[in-house]
Design a protein around this motif. Structure first.
Motif, PDB file in Angstrom:
ATOM      1  N   GLN A 102      -0.923  14.982  -8.897  1.00 18.70           N
ATOM      2  CA  GLN A 102      -2.172  14.239  -9.030  1.00 18.70           C
ATOM      3  C   GLN A 102      -1.950  12.782  -9.435  1.00 18.70           C
ATOM      4  O   GLN A 102      -2.571  11.877  -8.894  1.00 18.70           O
ATOM      5  CB  GLN A 102      -3.073  14.910 -10.073  1.00 18.70           C
ATOM      6  CG  GLN A 102      -4.450  14.240 -10.215  1.00 18.70           C
ATOM      7  CD  GLN A 102      -5.327  14.959 -11.209  1.00 18.70           C
ATOM      8  OE1 GLN A 102      -4.915  15.923 -11.843  1.00 18.70           O
ATOM      9  NE2 GLN A 102      -6.549  14.506 -11.356  1.00 18.70           N
ATOM     10  N   ALA A 103      -1.024  12.553 -10.390  1.00 21.26           N
ATOM     11  CA  ALA A 103      -0.784  11.178 -10.851  1.00 21.26           C
ATOM     12  C   ALA A 103      -0.239  10.306  -9.729  1.00 21.26           C
ATOM     13  O   ALA A 103      -0.712   9.190  -9.490  1.00 21.26           O
ATOM     14  CB  ALA A 103       0.184  11.185 -12.039  1.00 21.26           C
ATOM     15  N   GLN A 104       0.798  10.834  -9.019  1.00 15.53           N
ATOM     16  CA  GLN A 104       1.368  10.058  -7.919  1.00 15.53           C
ATOM     17  C   GLN A 104       0.371   9.892  -6.772  1.00 15.53           C
ATOM     18  O   GLN A 104       0.352   8.877  -6.094  1.00 15.53           O
ATOM     19  CB  GLN A 104       2.649  10.742  -7.407  1.00 15.53           C
ATOM     20  CG  GLN A 104       3.859  10.574  -8.334  1.00 15.53           C
ATOM     21  CD  GLN A 104       4.338   9.152  -8.388  1.00 15.53           C
ATOM     22  OE1 GLN A 104       3.722   8.331  -9.079  1.00 15.53           O
ATOM     23  NE2 GLN A 104       5.411   8.851  -7.690  1.00 15.53           N
ATOM     24  N   ASN A 105      -0.460  10.933  -6.569  1.00 13.76           N
ATOM     25  CA  ASN A 105      -1.456  10.836  -5.511  1.00 13.76           C
ATOM     26  C   ASN A 105      -2.473   9.733  -5.814  1.00 13.76           C
ATOM     27  O   ASN A 105      -2.873   8.984  -4.933  1.00 13.76           O
ATOM     28  CB  ASN A 105      -2.161  12.192  -5.356  1.00 13.76           C
ATOM     29  CG  ASN A 105      -3.078  12.204  -4.143  1.00 13.76           C
ATOM     30  OD1 ASN A 105      -4.294  12.122  -4.272  1.00 13.76           O
ATOM     31  ND2 ASN A 105      -2.500  12.298  -2.942  1.00 13.76           N
ATOM     32  N   MET A 106      -2.852   9.607  -7.092  1.00  8.36           N
ATOM     33  CA  MET A 106      -3.775   8.528  -7.477  1.00  8.36           C
ATOM     34  C   MET A 106      -3.117   7.169  -7.269  1.00  8.36           C
ATOM     35  O   MET A 106      -3.741   6.227  -6.789  1.00  8.36           O
ATOM     36  CB  MET A 106      -4.196   8.704  -8.935  1.00  8.36           C
ATOM     37  CG  MET A 106      -5.104   9.903  -9.179  1.00  8.36           C
ATOM     38  SD  MET A 106      -5.505  10.110 -10.929  1.00  8.36           S
ATOM     39  CE  MET A 106      -6.406   8.607 -11.223  1.00  8.36           C
ATOM     40  N   ARG A 107      -1.828   7.088  -7.624  1.00  6.66           N
ATOM     41  CA  ARG A 107      -1.133   5.814  -7.396  1.00  6.66           C
ATOM     42  C   ARG A 107      -1.044   5.503  -5.903  1.00  6.66           C
ATOM     43  O   ARG A 107      -1.183   4.363  -5.474  1.00  6.66           O
ATOM     44  CB  ARG A 107       0.280   5.874  -7.991  1.00  6.66           C
ATOM     45  CG  ARG A 107       0.301   5.938  -9.523  1.00  6.66           C
ATOM     46  CD  ARG A 107       1.727   5.813 -10.058  1.00  6.66           C
ATOM     47  NE  ARG A 107       1.775   5.929 -11.508  1.00  6.66           N
ATOM     48  CZ  ARG A 107       2.031   7.048 -12.174  1.00  6.66           C
ATOM     49  NH1 ARG A 107       2.293   8.173 -11.496  1.00  6.66           N
ATOM     50  NH2 ARG A 107       2.056   7.073 -13.505  1.00  6.66           N
ATOM     51  N   ALA A 108      -0.767   6.553  -5.102  1.00  7.62           N
ATOM     52  CA  ALA A 108      -0.677   6.343  -3.658  1.00  7.62           C
ATOM     53  C   ALA A 108      -2.013   5.881  -3.084  1.00  7.62           C
ATOM     54  O   ALA A 108      -2.060   4.987  -2.237  1.00  7.62           O
ATOM     55  CB  ALA A 108      -0.229   7.641  -2.967  1.00  7.62           C
ATOM     56  N   ARG A 109      -3.108   6.486  -3.566  1.00  8.85           N
ATOM     57  CA  ARG A 109      -4.428   6.059  -3.067  1.00  8.85           C
ATOM     58  C   ARG A 109      -4.749   4.630  -3.504  1.00  8.85           C
ATOM     59  O   ARG A 109      -5.361   3.864  -2.752  1.00  8.85           O
ATOM     60  CB  ARG A 109      -5.511   7.018  -3.574  1.00  8.85           C
ATOM     61  CG  ARG A 109      -5.383   8.399  -2.939  1.00  8.85           C
ATOM     62  CD  ARG A 109      -6.493   9.343  -3.413  1.00  8.85           C
ATOM     63  NE  ARG A 109      -6.328  10.673  -2.866  1.00  8.85           N
ATOM     64  CZ  ARG A 109      -6.720  11.054  -1.667  1.00  8.85           C
ATOM     65  NH1 ARG A 109      -7.330  10.174  -0.882  1.00  8.85           N
ATOM     66  NH2 ARG A 109      -6.529  12.289  -1.237  1.00  8.85           N
ATOM     67  N   GLU A 110      -4.340   4.277  -4.742  1.00  3.58           N
ATOM     68  CA  GLU A 110      -4.542   2.897  -5.181  1.00  3.58           C
ATOM     69  C   GLU A 110      -3.738   1.925  -4.310  1.00  3.58           C
ATOM     70  O   GLU A 110      -4.216   0.865  -3.916  1.00  3.58           O
ATOM     71  CB  GLU A 110      -4.129   2.768  -6.653  1.00  3.58           C
ATOM     72  CG  GLU A 110      -4.157   1.353  -7.200  1.00  3.58           C
ATOM     73  CD  GLU A 110      -5.546   0.749  -7.232  1.00  3.58           C
ATOM     74  OE1 GLU A 110      -5.664  -0.467  -7.412  1.00  3.58           O
ATOM     75  OE2 GLU A 110      -6.514   1.493  -7.036  1.00  3.58           O
TER      76      GLU A 110
END
Length: 609
Positions: A102-110
């Motif tokens: 989830q954390a990396q996915n949020m960074r990827a979306r950002e």
């Protein structure tokens, strides 16, 4: 390998078989978990590779865009669309790959959001260039918006990759721990079982640990910058490690190609920059007049007073139209007279101006000129035998003034005159709007006092003056005690009456040189140049007593009396130049006055001592 071990184990007795099967089950489970760990390592490598591909695609697109804009060579723009599409596709793939985190996915979306913004900016600038508006495209690049976005993308990318590398390292370490556990498990089976499974255990450990070490060493070398490091696929010894090694090698190959492409793009950009520098002299010579007009327009837009605007016009008009004296006239507030703003070239305009209907340029809404006596109708504000040129100043279809030029304007100067007239028109409109808005923005509409914005600007100026001259500077923070009571009992209109009353009292009692401001809500601030906190305290005490004597009424009702608490502080050289520290000290003194019972004046403790 597992089948062969099972066949060998079956030759042993029933007692050994049960223990061996249990041990084999444990080994198989450990192998499955280790394989899963390495699949996650491969997953991390794929995430890193995808991230690098996306950044490389955006950088390639940016390099192509800039190369096209700087050199106007369409070859640079041929790959931009493909690289932008590649960036979109790669970021979408990255988002899917990080769905398990989830954390990396949020960074990827950002990152995807930032790249989308950068791509929109790239497409917009490229579109301007493709439409032939290279100057606007260069201005967009020079604004630094793309660079700032790219810097944000780089920072977020570094953070994303750092997190992914830490995750990859933790997964490698987890695999190492499982390998160690397998090794220990192989040693606890007892003498008899150990003799049976020794060869199988050693083989298993060797076939896992050796390729894992090789892969780990290759990844470490890659992290240290040795981009040509590869894993020898033929030494892996198993299909899983072979797949992992092939995946790693493919990722490293693509990374090396991306780095090489980036280097080539930077070299191409440097070459384009060199070409641009070589052509700079030619462009500068061709743009002398435009540059001069741009400088004039910039200064007119920056002028804050009528005198500054007149000075800009007196300086620049003779440079744009050398040898032609004249004057600038603008409508007065009543729009019934054109009054002189300034003159140049030795021409002195009449102070009383002239009526708008005396100028044929204003009547017609276009240029009017007389190149020789009798060649055209002469304006009423000009001598009958004059050779002159009147250029109307228009803004939004409205006539706002006229340029009077004494003499003939040559055909090659007409373009300069037209552009200059447009710039002066825009500057006059902007100047009038700024002058009106300035007065509106520095006053609080309820109390008529200066507002917080003006107070902050004035405080910065007064601090600079105090620093230069050594004259003391003090500030007061104060607010109405129990102000909420008036709003709750009598309504907000009554609260407004209270604020207006205390504002009038402070305005009448403080010196003309003191700057009384409404800070916000029921809170006020006073800047007192040329006085210390101790000297100011006596004056503030008079204000405080005067406020307690105010008779407050609203709508025929008595509102009762009110009081205020005051905090005073003096600026010194140790404080910042923006006044924040001074206001904090005064505010702290105000809250001390509140804690001590309100309706009192408190001087900052350090300065009071």
């Amino acid at each position: 390998m597992n089948t062969s071990l099972t066949a060998r184990i079956s030759t042993f007795g029933a007692m050994v078989l049960l223990a061996l099967l249990a041990l084999m089950w444990a080994l198989v489970d450990a192998s499955i978990q280790t394989s899963g760990s390495f699949r996650w390592v491969t997953h991390s490598a794929e995430v890193i590779e995808t991230m690098d591909d996306a950044v490389a695609a955006v950088r390639d697109a940016e390099s192509g865009q800039r190369g096209f804009i700087l050199t106007r060579n369409p070859a640079f723009a041929e790959t931009v669309d493909a690289r932008i599409a590649s960036a979109h596709e790669t970021m979408a793939r990255l988002t899917r790959l990080t769905a398990d985190n989830q954390a990396q996915n949020m960074r990827a979306r950002e990152l995807q959001r930032l790249m989308d913004q950068q791509i929109v900016l790239l497409n917009g600038t490229l579109g301007e260039a493709r439409r032939g508006d290279f100057e606007k495209a260069r201005a967009t690049i020079a604004s630094g918006a793309g660079r700032d976005l790219m810097a944000m993308i780089s920072l977020r990318t570094d953070s994303f990759l750092s997190e992914e590398r830490v995750l990859r390292q933790s997964r490698i370490e987890a695999a190492d721990r499982r390998l160690a556990w397998v090794r220990d498990l192989a040693l606890i089976g007892g003498p008899v079982i150990a003799l049976c499974i020794l060869s199988v255990s050693l083989l298993l450990i060797r076939r896992i640990r050796r390729p894992a070490g090789v892969i780990r060493e290759a990844m470490t070398a890659l992290g240290l910058g040795r981009h040509d490091t590869r894993v020898p696929v033929t030494t892996m010894g198993s299909q899983e490690f072979t797949d992992l090694a092939e995946g790693y090698n493919a990722m490293a190959d693509q990374l090396q190609v991306a780095i090489a492409d980036q280097g080539r793009s930077e070299r191409d950009l440097q070459a384009a920059h060199g070409e641009l520098l070589r052509n700079a002299d030619i462009l500068r010579e061709r743009g002398e007049v435009i540059e001069l007009l741009g400088g004039m327009a910039h200064r007119m837009q920056a002028a804050r007073t009528d005198d500054e605007l007149a000075q800009v016009i007196r300086v620049f008009v003779p440079r744009v139209l050398p040898g032609i004296p004249g004057a600038l006239y603008a409508h007065n507030n009543s729009r019934n007279l054109l009054v002189p703003v300034t003159g140049w070239g030795g021409f002195e305009p009449a102070r009383d101006g002239f009526a708008p209907d005396q100028c044929w340029a204003l009547r017609r809404g276009q240029s009017h000129f007389v190149t020789q006596p009798g060649s055209d109708i002469v304006c009423g504000h000009v001598a009958a035998d004059a050779v002159y040129h009147c250029e109307p100043l228009l803004a939004g279809g409205e006539v706002i003034g006229t340029l009077y030029l004494e003499g003939e304007v040559a055909d090659e100067s007409r373009f300069c005159l037209t552009v200059m007239a447009e710039n002066i028109s825009s500057a006059l409109v902007n100047h009038r709007l700024q002058r009106g808005l300035r007065e509106q923005t520095i006053r609080d509409p309820l109390t008529g006092l200066f507002n917080r914005r003006y107070m902050e600007e004035a405080l910065t100026i007064e601090i600079a003056r105090s620093r230069r001259s050594g004259v003391p500077l003090s500030a007061v923070m104060c607010d109405v005690d129990h102000f909420k009571r008036f709003n709750d009992e009598f309504g907000h209109d009554a609260g407004d009456v209270v604020l207006q009353a205390v504002a009038n009292e402070m305005r009448s009692r403080f010196r003309d040189g003191d700057i009384v401001c409404r800070y916000g809500g029921e809170e006020f601030a006073i800047i007192a140049p040329g006085t210390t906190a101790q000297a100011l305290a006596a004056r503030v005490e008079e204000v405080r007593k005067g406020i307690t004597e105010i008779v407050l009424r609203h709508g025929g009702r008595a509102l009762g009396s009110t009081s205020m608490s005051f905090g005073i502080a003096t600026w010194d050289e140790s404080m910042a130049g923006d006044g924040a520290a001074l206001l904090q000290l005064a505010d702290a003194a105000l809250y001390r006055a509140k804690r001590e019972g309100r309706n009192r004046t408190v001087v900052d403790m350090q300065q009071a001592a």
